[in-house]
Design a protein around this motif. Sequence first.
Motif, PDB file in Angstrom:
ATOM      1  N   ILE A  22      54.742  64.708  26.106  1.00 21.66           N
ATOM      2  CA  ILE A  22      56.158  64.650  25.711  1.00 21.66           C
ATOM      3  C   ILE A  22      56.464  65.744  24.695  1.00 21.66           C
ATOM      4  O   ILE A  22      57.484  66.424  24.771  1.00 21.66           O
ATOM      5  N   LYS A  23      55.539  65.922  23.748  1.00 24.36           N
ATOM      6  CA  LYS A  23      55.740  66.974  22.745  1.00 24.36           C
ATOM      7  C   LYS A  23      55.853  68.344  23.412  1.00 24.36           C
ATOM      8  O   LYS A  23      56.698  69.151  23.054  1.00 24.36           O
ATOM      9  N   ALA A  24      54.989  68.569  24.394  1.00 24.24           N
ATOM     10  CA  ALA A  24      54.954  69.889  25.028  1.00 24.24           C
ATOM     11  C   ALA A  24      56.113  70.078  26.004  1.00 24.24           C
ATOM     12  O   ALA A  24      56.583  71.188  26.207  1.00 24.24           O
ATOM     13  N   ARG A  72      62.920  61.838  28.575  1.00 26.79           N
ATOM     14  CA  ARG A  72      63.684  60.739  29.170  1.00 26.79           C
ATOM     15  C   ARG A  72      62.765  59.655  29.741  1.00 26.79           C
ATOM     16  O   ARG A  72      62.907  58.478  29.431  1.00 26.79           O
ATOM     17  N   VAL A  73      61.808  60.063  30.547  1.00 23.88           N
ATOM     18  CA  VAL A  73      60.948  59.084  31.220  1.00 23.88           C
ATOM     19  C   VAL A  73      59.705  58.761  30.380  1.00 23.88           C
ATOM     20  O   VAL A  73      59.276  57.622  30.312  1.00 23.88           O
ATOM     21  N   GLY A  74      59.189  59.811  29.712  1.00 23.51           N
ATOM     22  CA  GLY A  74      57.961  59.625  28.938  1.00 23.51           C
ATOM     23  C   GLY A  74      58.117  58.624  27.818  1.00 23.51           C
ATOM     24  O   GLY A  74      57.256  57.757  27.615  1.00 23.51           O
ATOM     25  N   THR A  75      59.232  58.708  27.098  1.00 18.41           N
ATOM     26  CA  THR A  75      59.419  57.758  25.999  1.00 18.41           C
ATOM     27  C   THR A  75      59.550  56.338  26.549  1.00 18.41           C
ATOM     28  O   THR A  75      59.105  55.384  25.917  1.00 18.41           O
ATOM     29  N   LYS A  76      60.125  56.218  27.727  1.00 20.82           N
ATOM     30  CA  LYS A  76      60.260  54.879  28.320  1.00 20.82           C
ATOM     31  C   LYS A  76      58.886  54.317  28.675  1.00 20.82           C
ATOM     32  O   LYS A  76      58.599  53.151  28.408  1.00 20.82           O
ATOM     33  N   ARG A  77      58.038  55.168  29.254  1.00 16.35           N
ATOM     34  CA  ARG A  77      56.679  54.709  29.611  1.00 16.35           C
ATOM     35  C   ARG A  77      55.907  54.317  28.352  1.00 16.35           C
ATOM     36  O   ARG A  77      55.221  53.298  28.316  1.00 16.35           O
ATOM     37  N   MET A  78      56.033  55.133  27.297  1.00 20.75           N
ATOM     38  CA  MET A  78      55.331  54.801  26.058  1.00 20.75           C
ATOM     39  C   MET A  78      55.827  53.468  25.505  1.00 20.75           C
ATOM     40  O   MET A  78      55.044  52.636  25.049  1.00 20.75           O
ATOM     41  N   LEU A  79      57.145  53.292  25.563  1.00 20.89           N
ATOM     42  CA  LEU A  79      57.715  52.045  25.058  1.00 20.89           C
ATOM     43  C   LEU A  79      57.181  50.848  25.843  1.00 20.89           C
ATOM     44  O   LEU A  79      56.828  49.817  25.265  1.00 20.89           O
ATOM     45  N   GLU A  80      57.095  51.012  27.160  1.00 22.43           N
ATOM     46  CA  GLU A  80      56.597  49.900  27.988  1.00 22.43           C
ATOM     47  C   GLU A  80      55.175  49.502  27.584  1.00 22.43           C
ATOM     48  O   GLU A  80      54.845  48.318  27.510  1.00 22.43           O
ATOM     49  N   ILE A  81      54.344  50.528  27.322  1.00 25.82           N
ATOM     50  CA  ILE A  81      52.966  50.236  26.914  1.00 25.82           C
ATOM     51  C   ILE A  81      52.959  49.500  25.570  1.00 25.82           C
ATOM     52  O   ILE A  81      52.274  48.495  25.394  1.00 25.82           O
ATOM     53  N   LEU A  82      53.779  50.004  24.627  1.00 33.11           N
ATOM     54  CA  LEU A  82      53.816  49.381  23.303  1.00 33.11           C
ATOM     55  C   LEU A  82      54.344  47.952  23.384  1.00 33.11           C
ATOM     56  O   LEU A  82      53.865  47.052  22.693  1.00 33.11           O
ATOM     57  N   GLU A  83      55.325  47.740  24.243  1.00 35.96           N
ATOM     58  CA  GLU A  83      55.853  46.382  24.401  1.00 35.96           C
ATOM     59  C   GLU A  83      54.772  45.457  24.943  1.00 35.96           C
ATOM     60  O   GLU A  83      54.626  44.328  24.499  1.00 35.96           O
ATOM     61  N   ARG A  84      54.020  45.977  25.915  1.00 32.28           N
ATOM     62  CA  ARG A  84      52.926  45.188  26.477  1.00 32.28           C
ATOM     63  C   ARG A  84      51.925  44.805  25.398  1.00 32.28           C
ATOM     64  O   ARG A  84      51.500  43.667  25.291  1.00 32.28           O
TER      65      ARG A  84
END
Lengths: 582, 164
Positions: A481-483, A448-460
């Motif tokens: 996230i995988k684990a 839930r939170v990890g994918t959001k953080r990853m997305l934020e980095i990619l957007e940046r």
Amino acid sequence: MRIVVGEGSCGIASGAKKTQTEIERLLAASNLDVKTNVTGCVGTCFLEPIVDIYDDDNKLYRYVRVQPKMVEEIISEHIIGNKPVEKYLIAGEDASFITKQTKIVLRNCGIINPEDIEEYIAIGGYESTKKVLKDLSQDEVINEVKKSGLGGRGGAGFPTWFKWNAAKINKGPEKYIVCNADEGDPGAFMDRSVLEGDPHAVLEGMIIGGFAMGATEGIIYCRAEYPLAIKRLEIALKQAREKGYLGKNIFGSGIDFDIRIKAGAGAFVCGEETALIASLEGERGMPRLKPPFPAQKGYWQEPTNINNVETYANISWIFEHGGDEYAKYGVEGSRGTKVFALAGKIKHGGLVEVPMGCTLRDVIFDIAGGIKNDKEFKGVQMGGPSGGCIPAELIDTPITYKTITETGAIIGSGGMVVMDEDTCMVDMARFFLDFTRKESCGKCTYCRVGTKRMLEILERITQGEGKDGDIELLLELAEKIKAGSMCGLGQTAPNPVLTTIKYFRNEYEDHIYKKKCTARTCKALITYTINDNCTGCTLCTRSCPTDAITGTLKGQHTINQDLCIQCGRCEEVCNFNAIIRE
Amino acid sequence: MEEKCLQGQFKELDPILDKYAKVPGSLITILQQAQEIYGYLSIDAINYISAITDIRVAKIYGVATFYTQFRLEPIGENLIMLCQGTACHVNGSESIEEAVCEYLGIQDGETTEDNFFTINNVACLGCCSLAPVMMIKTADGDETYGNLTKVSVVKILKEIKSRA
């Protein structure tokens, strides 16, 4: 003579209904007694609308891209004059797109009328089911499927016989067999095509599977985004009931078995078995821990088997020809054929069914003709948001569950989205993360939170604000996230990022350190300028929404970079290739 | 009490509730059919369904917000569903969305002032080889349009408007 019009969703979207109306109008106007009929999708979506004319010896003449204005010529020349109109017939590369395939799952798609059970019966339909119910024991059925080596076509390729056997062994007052028709992977449409083109093949697979495990009821969980598939399934179910193939005492066997449709409501996570079951029960579609597996405690806590549409579509063929015959296709560990949905920057988009073990090159270049507009092939995304991106240098990888998994991608449900030099890999990773973030059910924190953080980095990064250390941070988050996720959605969500970093790390570095998007896709990192091809026609000036372009009539124009919002409209309207994007 | 207040307001729902209210696991089906009738799920409709089925309002709300198909706001007469699948993304669905939004002067999820169009971004529509694609739900049914360009998409919308 008879005329058959291809009316799958893509055919209809390309205007097949208008073509059919015109055919019927002209036939009526000329008082011609020629039967017209509809069929599903033959898989060559790029050739739609398709009109097949069968002569009295049942020889097929296939007309492609048939617009209403072409109909008159076809009718007067071919139907009345008995002379096929060569220039509109399928030929060359278009024809070999079909002839180079091996069709088992799609054997009837684009040939029979999916809304008429008699046509299905006429080509041997329901014979396998009759044979199974009359002559075989449950174990014999499971054994035959075991011999075929059929693996689940929903993604993982898990042996079908094993699941059936598990559901058979587990006892319960009720048992359910479920068809997962919630084709959620963006870019995959083989299940839609099978449901629209050959619904009875799926029903047969479910009846045979239901018999093997002793199921009392079948349920098809179909996406609501596929209204035509649902409609054709409803017709197929009604006709099968009228024939006594479903309902009480099916085929006179003494067994009661019926199938119903449950429309999904739009949630990608419901492709996961336990989430799908929760959704069937009217709950939020959230996965739960396994075990217990659905074969032990599934729908309403009873033994339940779930297979994908394509898996079921193979079953009646296996019982018609034998499991050994099926196993002749493919290679060790990946038997039979697989349907792939080709889309993206591919020259000939559509459905391709090939034996497992052939290479990506066979599918993308040999059958589908390579890349649109002769651009350079950059990679192919396999397995949707759970899959990964396979780069051009691995084009000779054989398609098996093992070899594709080794690249970091997965076969998944069979979506292949082809990318060319204009596709930015960082943007692709951002796109998939955006998708999985929205579709995360929210149960596991990392997902839930990890994918959001990853997305934020990619957007940046795509906005030109990437920082040193971003790539490492993405990799770290991906592992966590995988684990830390319970179901397949979270466990695979980082795959698109991991594979693009693995194979296209230079693009990430260009974005972060050089503030450059080599594919010229990320708006924040491109600039538009005007070169001396400019004739001063003022077309761009008029199309610019921010008045960033100035220049006099017949004089050189320039773009004010402070005002430019990189919308690209000037590039689209310019007739002189004077707008440079870099 | 809730039931009493709302009685009569949702009589179209009664045949559906008669059929499904006591069948376990039917909540999604009930909500789908309710949305089919009213175009969206109003709080009153949810309260009414809750009163008849004895399913708690919070649970119905939970289900309705979990699935993307359900809308809690009314929509216009024609629903534009813009496909956001991978193939459409690669083939420029973003610029199609921009063109539609600019032409209608609204954003994703919003409805035009004359209540004629609503825009909704949706998951893959499965017509990937015709990307970019949109589906428009009108009174005449669903129609899919493929190979869209910024120009063709506006033409299609104008055509639908002129038919009305």
